[in-house]
Design a protein around this motif. Structure first.
Motif, PDB file in Angstrom:
ATOM      1  N   GLU A  56       1.034  -1.201  -0.036  1.00 11.43           N
ATOM      2  CA  GLU A  56       0.038  -0.076  -0.067  1.00 11.43           C
ATOM      3  C   GLU A  56       0.908   1.239  -0.021  1.00 11.43           C
ATOM      4  OE1 GLU A  56      -3.610   2.273   2.264  1.00 11.43           O
ATOM      5  OE2 GLU A  56      -2.599   0.685   3.340  1.00 11.43           O
ATOM      6  N   PRO A  57       1.285   1.857  -1.173  1.00  6.67           N
ATOM      7  CA  PRO A  57       1.946   3.024  -1.183  1.00  6.67           C
ATOM      8  C   PRO A  57       0.894   4.030  -1.063  1.00  6.67           C
ATOM      9  CG  PRO A  57       2.270   1.717  -3.228  1.00  6.67           C
ATOM     10  CD  PRO A  57       1.293   1.128  -2.546  1.00  6.67           C
ATOM     11  N   LEU A  58       1.143   4.768   0.281  1.00  5.60           N
ATOM     12  CA  LEU A  58       0.370   5.762   0.710  1.00  5.60           C
ATOM     13  C   LEU A  58       0.513   7.105   0.545  1.00  5.60           C
ATOM     14  CD1 LEU A  58      -2.403   5.671   2.522  1.00  5.60           C
ATOM     15  CD2 LEU A  58      -0.704   6.100   4.611  1.00  5.60           C
ATOM     16  N   GLY A  59      -0.514   8.018   0.024  1.00  3.27           N
ATOM     17  CA  GLY A  59      -0.055   9.519  -0.141  1.00  3.27           C
ATOM     18  C   GLY A  59      -1.061  10.174   0.485  1.00  3.27           C
ATOM     19  N   VAL A  60      -0.749  11.771   0.662  1.00  7.58           N
ATOM     20  CA  VAL A  60      -1.711  12.504   1.355  1.00  7.58           C
ATOM     21  C   VAL A  60      -2.374  13.181   0.160  1.00  7.58           C
ATOM     22  CG1 VAL A  60      -1.718  14.758   2.688  1.00  7.58           C
ATOM     23  CG2 VAL A  60      -0.205  12.617   3.278  1.00  7.58           C
ATOM     24  N   ALA A  61      -3.643  13.027   0.014  1.00  3.96           N
ATOM     25  CA  ALA A  61      -4.702  13.512  -0.811  1.00  3.96           C
ATOM     26  C   ALA A  61      -5.079  15.028  -0.304  1.00  3.96           C
ATOM     27  CB  ALA A  61      -5.578  12.652  -1.084  1.00  3.96           C
ATOM     28  N   SER A  62      -5.373  15.138   0.918  1.00  2.00           N
ATOM     29  CA  SER A  62      -5.732  16.485   1.373  1.00  2.00           C
ATOM     30  C   SER A  62      -4.970  16.818   2.876  1.00  2.00           C
ATOM     31  CB  SER A  62      -7.080  16.645   1.484  1.00  2.00           C
ATOM     32  OG  SER A  62      -7.660  17.805   2.296  1.00  2.00           O
ATOM     33  N   GLN A  63      -4.230  17.328   2.918  1.00  2.42           N
ATOM     34  CA  GLN A  63      -3.493  17.774   4.281  1.00  2.42           C
ATOM     35  C   GLN A  63      -4.489  18.377   5.176  1.00  2.42           C
ATOM     36  OE1 GLN A  63      -0.213  16.702   4.929  1.00  2.42           O
ATOM     37  NE2 GLN A  63      -0.826  17.659   7.059  1.00  2.42           N
TER      38      GLN A  63
END
Length: 295
Positions: A56-63
């Motif tokens: 699961e590569p995990l990104g921040v969509a909305s800080q």
């Protein structure tokens, strides 16, 4: 519970940019699922394997949404934000076990003073290669050791399971068929034996000269000293921090020559050690990736 011990379910790999992770993983020869958004501000683009483990590569969509989720007590987002603050936007922050009863796991964690906070229930849409969309539901029970602020784990119960037929997503150009083990580093492996005994639900644990091997139901977790990381993965790690840090993933491949040819064709730099191919961490790839021919 699903089994004793629990199986490994997936691994959380923070990344600064989901598009960049997709590009890097594609160059490594992995098939990457469509982007998916969590209801609490993060997003992922997963890589699935036939052994029912996934990345699961995990990104921040909305800080802003992430910060609001932390304020509401969301442990998953809080841990991700803390990892990015303390370590980096790229890395390997958590290992996840599968379970059929996350409530029972949470009760066990609380009884053993290792709960990382309140459970989390959520659902998210998942788009399949044929264009169809399904909703996947999850219930998470979190565990952590205060001696290791940059590593945590949780048990994941799939309330509305992902589709069983994910064949198109589980075929990879690099020949990878699954995950054999992962590596976690600490100068003091024996200090964390009890933690892994509890979180994995009573696994067999084997001591050796470089640390411990924890046998989950479907793969291994190597808890290695810095010397062990050098010996097995040719990866120097600092010895000053006595806590746990997730470092490497060992993939099973049908034919190492297929893997090496694919990496070479895509300009991915790698080395060889102990009959393994090693690709060092890079943007979009938060851990060392090792490949070995394993039936």
């Amino acid at each position: 519970m699903i089994s004793s011990p629990h199986p490994l379910d997936h691994f959380v790999l923070p990344t600064a940019n989901i598009a960049g992770a997709r590009e890097r993983l594609g160059k490594l020869g992995f098939t990457v699922a469509a982007d998916a958004r969590h209801p609490f501000g993060t997003e992922n683009a997963c890589v699935f394997f036939p052994d029912n483990i996934y990345l699961e590569p995990l990104g921040v969509a909305s800080q802003e949404q992430c910060q609001a989720s932390v304020a509401e007590g969301n442990v998953f987002v809080a841990r991700d934000q803390a990892y990015r603050f303390r370590i980096d936007d790229e890395g390997f922050s958590a290992i996840v076990f599968g379970t059929d009863d996350a409530v029972a796991d949470d009760e066990r964690f609380r009884a053993n003073a290792m709960s990382a906070g309140n459970m989390l229930d959520f659902a998210r849409p998942m788009r399949m290669p044929d264009g169809s969309e399904v909703t996947a539901g999850f219930r998470l029970a979190f565990a952590a050791d205060l001696r290791s602020p940059d590593f945590f784990t949780f048990c994941c119960q799939r309330i509305n399971p992902l589709p069983a037929d994910r064949g198109a997503l589980e075929r990879h150009a690099n020949g990878v068929t699954g995950i054999a083990r992962i590596a976690v580093s600490t100068p003091k492996p024996a200090a964390f034996r009890g933690f892994f005994e509890q979180v994995a639900g009573g696994p067999k644990i084997v001591d050796h000269s470089f640390g411990l091997t924890v046998h989950a139901a479907n793969a291994g977790i190597e808890v290695l000293t810095p010397q062990g990381m050098e010996a097995f993965y040719d990866l120097p790690v600092p010895a000053e921090d006595p806590g746990l840090r997730a470092r490497a993933i060992l993939f099973k491949t049908r034919d190492l020559s297929v893997t090496s040819a694919h990496l070479t064709a895509n300009g991915v730099t790698y080395t060889r050690k102990n009959n393994r191919i090693l690709a060092k961490p890079a943007p979009g790839q938060g851990a060392l990736f090792a490949f070995e021919e394993i039936a």
